[in-house]
Design an enzyme around this catalytic site. Structure first.
Site, mmCIF file in Angstrom:
data_model
loop_
_atom_site.group_PDB
_atom_site.id
_atom_site.type_symbol
_atom_site.label_atom_id
_atom_site.label_comp_id
_atom_site.label_asym_id
_atom_site.label_seq_id
_atom_site.Cartn_x
_atom_site.Cartn_y
_atom_site.Cartn_z
ATOM 1 N N SER A 118 -3.915 -15.309 -11.692
ATOM 2 C CA SER A 118 -2.495 -14.789 -11.638
ATOM 3 C C SER A 118 -1.729 -15.706 -10.713
ATOM 4 O O SER A 118 -0.679 -15.935 -10.976
ATOM 5 C CB SER A 118 -2.423 -13.687 -11.218
ATOM 6 O OG SER A 118 -2.923 -12.537 -12.074
ATOM 7 N N HIS A 139 -3.584 -17.561 -18.917
ATOM 8 C CA HIS A 139 -3.431 -16.541 -18.216
ATOM 9 C C HIS A 139 -2.939 -15.204 -19.384
ATOM 10 O O HIS A 139 -1.927 -15.126 -20.057
ATOM 11 C CB HIS A 139 -2.176 -16.744 -17.477
ATOM 12 C CG HIS A 139 -1.786 -15.675 -16.501
ATOM 13 N ND1 HIS A 139 -0.376 -15.033 -16.136
ATOM 14 C CD2 HIS A 139 -2.639 -14.626 -15.600
ATOM 15 C CE1 HIS A 139 -0.420 -14.203 -15.696
ATOM 16 N NE2 HIS A 139 -1.526 -13.639 -15.072
ATOM 17 N N GLU A 151 -0.289 -17.098 -21.259
ATOM 18 C CA GLU A 151 0.168 -18.426 -20.884
ATOM 19 C C GLU A 151 -0.775 -19.486 -20.884
ATOM 20 O O GLU A 151 -1.672 -19.193 -20.028
ATOM 21 C CB GLU A 151 0.769 -18.075 -19.159
ATOM 22 C CG GLU A 151 2.153 -17.022 -19.319
ATOM 23 C CD GLU A 151 2.456 -16.883 -17.947
ATOM 24 O OE1 GLU A 151 3.611 -16.627 -17.897
ATOM 25 O OE2 GLU A 151 1.625 -16.635 -16.959
ATOM 26 N N ASN A 189 5.365 -14.000 -13.930
ATOM 27 C CA ASN A 189 5.090 -13.541 -12.388
ATOM 28 C C ASN A 189 6.311 -14.177 -11.585
ATOM 29 O O ASN A 189 6.273 -13.512 -10.566
ATOM 30 C CB ASN A 189 3.661 -13.540 -12.069
ATOM 31 C CG ASN A 189 2.829 -12.683 -12.598
ATOM 32 O OD1 ASN A 189 3.415 -11.479 -13.005
ATOM 33 N ND2 ASN A 189 1.599 -12.791 -12.835
HETATM 34 N N1 NAD Z 1 -5.670 -7.122 -13.305
HETATM 35 C C1 NAD Z 1 -4.517 -7.788 -13.661
HETATM 36 O O1 NAD Z 1 -3.444 -7.238 -13.923
HETATM 37 C C2 NAD Z 1 -4.616 -9.116 -13.850
HETATM 38 C C3 NAD Z 1 -3.548 -9.640 -14.912
HETATM 39 C C4 NAD Z 1 -3.786 -10.933 -15.125
HETATM 40 C C5 NAD Z 1 -4.713 -11.850 -14.441
HETATM 41 N N2 NAD Z 1 -5.405 -11.265 -13.621
HETATM 42 C C6 NAD Z 1 -6.635 -12.160 -12.739
HETATM 43 O O2 NAD Z 1 -7.880 -12.086 -13.445
HETATM 44 C C7 NAD Z 1 -8.759 -12.277 -12.411
HETATM 45 C C8 NAD Z 1 -9.768 -10.751 -12.437
HETATM 46 O O3 NAD Z 1 -8.965 -9.731 -12.154
HETATM 47 P P1 NAD Z 1 -9.674 -8.204 -12.461
HETATM 48 O O4 NAD Z 1 -8.430 -7.288 -12.268
HETATM 49 O O5 NAD Z 1 -10.151 -8.176 -13.896
HETATM 50 O O6 NAD Z 1 -10.531 -7.877 -11.300
HETATM 51 P P2 NAD Z 1 -11.764 -7.127 -10.973
HETATM 52 O O7 NAD Z 1 -11.782 -6.624 -9.799
HETATM 53 O O8 NAD Z 1 -11.465 -5.880 -12.129
HETATM 54 O O9 NAD Z 1 -13.006 -7.741 -11.663
HETATM 55 C C9 NAD Z 1 -13.599 -9.160 -11.054
HETATM 56 C C10 NAD Z 1 -15.047 -9.165 -11.407
HETATM 57 O O10 NAD Z 1 -15.377 -10.279 -11.165
HETATM 58 C C11 NAD Z 1 -16.880 -10.122 -10.407
HETATM 59 N N3 NAD Z 1 -16.904 -11.119 -9.598
HETATM 60 C C12 NAD Z 1 -16.496 -11.385 -8.365
HETATM 61 N N4 NAD Z 1 -17.009 -12.497 -7.954
HETATM 62 C C13 NAD Z 1 -17.958 -13.093 -8.767
HETATM 63 C C14 NAD Z 1 -18.383 -14.064 -8.691
HETATM 64 N N5 NAD Z 1 -18.583 -15.049 -7.715
HETATM 65 N N6 NAD Z 1 -19.206 -14.683 -9.768
HETATM 66 C C15 NAD Z 1 -19.432 -13.851 -10.934
HETATM 67 N N7 NAD Z 1 -18.684 -12.496 -10.823
HETATM 68 C C16 NAD Z 1 -17.718 -12.189 -9.852
HETATM 69 C C17 NAD Z 1 -16.726 -8.826 -9.796
HETATM 70 O O11 NAD Z 1 -17.982 -8.047 -9.593
HETATM 71 C C18 NAD Z 1 -16.001 -8.079 -10.879
HETATM 72 O O12 NAD Z 1 -16.689 -7.315 -11.818
HETATM 73 C C19 NAD Z 1 -7.887 -12.367 -11.166
HETATM 74 O O13 NAD Z 1 -7.991 -13.710 -10.939
HETATM 75 C C20 NAD Z 1 -6.760 -12.047 -11.393
HETATM 76 O O14 NAD Z 1 -5.747 -12.637 -10.355
HETATM 77 C C21 NAD Z 1 -5.464 -9.822 -13.173
#
Ligand code: NAD
Length: 386
Positions: A118, A139, A151, A189
């Protein structure tokens, strides 16, 4: 990349499992990997339950068939046959860089590597790879199966020939794809920041309370949720952190300055709906504050927030962050704004918007309220954006 491309997903959290569902639903074989075995098991169970529910509602012909397209991997070596990898792990550059470097060794030369970050720069993620030209940003918005927008973000190293294919693939997945420059916050964002920031400023100044600001933005502005309700819904651990990251990434431009009112909530652990308390109290039986339904005040609030949003959209267009059409699509499809901000400006007239911003600038003498040069040009030439 086409329907036969095997898609690898790194990270099986909220975003990873949502994106995996979208890809499998579009007919792809999907390999999901997470370094945390418990998270992977949880994702497998919840995907099966979600698909089953969709089948019961008649929205999916066969949950079993879609579920059969998934495999859940213990190591990145299982990505070997993938043609596209989408990473959705923890939002830390060092971790993403090391995962990209490891994954690159496990996949073929033609495999495209995408990040769902993000707030991090795609360019800096790509820099960790041997072949940075195959890295780009995809994204998605949360929840990925329901939110229409994606995106598509080329890094400066990305082979530009990949972009039309990536856009087309997202459209085949039922998404609306827009192309954004690799700058902090990409489109949504970045452009949406004043929806929160200016509302917080109005609240901190005491011009109105949060219930009144929320009422003004929904009833007068036509937004689906008011800023305080929306921040509570997103969670302050996410929304505040995005604001702070964007602020820092823009070299501390005061336009994006975070607010103490929100920082304190985060410090208190009042994260919003999910923790039972944020700006509002969600504990059962708690009284919700009522707005002061004053049309004059409501219009002032709404116009001030809107002028700031329009200014942000105009500046993004001026700096070639995206095309005018993509800016409009991103805000209407990505965050469900009732109208595109550029079209809103056309409706108001750029001169009215400029007058509001210059009025704020003269009053506050803060750089935060500086009008975009493009808005000034539009007003001078009496021009329309769309
Ligand atoms: N949550 C949102 O609203 C949102 C929206 C758009 C983008 N994002 C982006 O998406 C990404 C993930 O966000 P999320 O909310 O799904 O997070 P989350 O915490 O729900 O999930 C992340 C997952 O990644 C795993 N993980 C962590 N380190 C790891 C590694 N080294 N190798 C393999 N797996 C690993 C964790 O075990 C976890 O299951 C981030 O970059 C975030 O910025 C989030």
């Amino acid at each position: 990349m086409d329907k036969n491309t095997i898609v690898g997903i790194i990270g099986s959290g909220a975003m990873g499992s949502g994106i995996a569902q979208v890809a499998a639903n579009a007919g792809h074989k999907v390999v999901v990997y997470d370094s945390n075995r418990a998270a992977l098991d949880k994702a497998q169970k919840s995907l099966a339950a979600t698909l089953q529910k969709l089948q019961e509602k008649g929205k999916l012909a066969s949950a079993e068939e879609v579920m059969g397209r998934f495999s859940f991997a213990e190591s990145v070596e299982e990505f070997a046959g993938c043609g596209l990898i989408i990473e959705a792990i923890v939002e830390r550059l060092d971790v993403k860089q090391s995962v990209f470097a490891a994954v690159e060794k496990a996949v073929g030369e033609d495999c495209v590597l995408a990040s769902n970050t993000s707030s991090l720069s795609i360019t800096s993620i790509a820099a960790a790879c041997q072949h940075p030209s195959r890295v780009l940003g995809l994204h998605f918005f949360n929840p990925a199966p329901l939110m229409a927008l994606v995106e598509v973000i080329p890094a400066i190293q990305t082979n530009s020939e990949l972009i039309p294919g990536a856009k087309k693939l997202m459209e085949q997945w039922g998404k609306t794809a827009v192309i954004a420059k690799d700058t902090p916050g990409f489109i949504v964002n970045r452009v949406a920041r004043p929806f929160y920031g200016e509302a917080l400023r109005i609240y901190e100044e005491g011009m109105a309370d949060m219930a009144t600001i929320d009422w003004a933005m929904t009833e007068i502005g036509g937004f689906k949720m008011g800023p305080f309700t929306l921040m509570d819904y997103i969670g302050h651990d996410v929304n505040y952190v995005v604001t702070d990251t964007v602020f820092q990434s823009f070299f501390y431009d005061p336009r994006y300055k975070p607010a103490f009112a929100q920082k304190r909530l985060l410090e208190a652990g009042w994260l919003g709906r999910k923790s039972g308390r944020g700006f509002y109290n969600y504990v059962e039986g708690a009284a919700m504050p009522q707005p002061t339904k004053d049309e004059v005040l409501g219009t002032q609030i709404c116009e001030r927030v809107l002028a700031m949003l329009i200014n942000e959209a105009a500046e993004a267009l001026y700096l070639n962050i995206a095309s005018a059409a993509d800016l409009e699509t991103a805000m209407t499809r990505g965050v469900n704004y009732p109208k595109g901000l550029l079209a809103w400006c056309d409706e108001w007239g750029a001169d009215k918007c400029l007058e509001m911003l210059d009025g704020l600038y003269n009053e506050y003498h803060e750089d935060r309220y500086r009008a975009s040069v493009l808005l000034r040009k539009q007003a001078r030439g009496n021009k329309k954006f769309v």
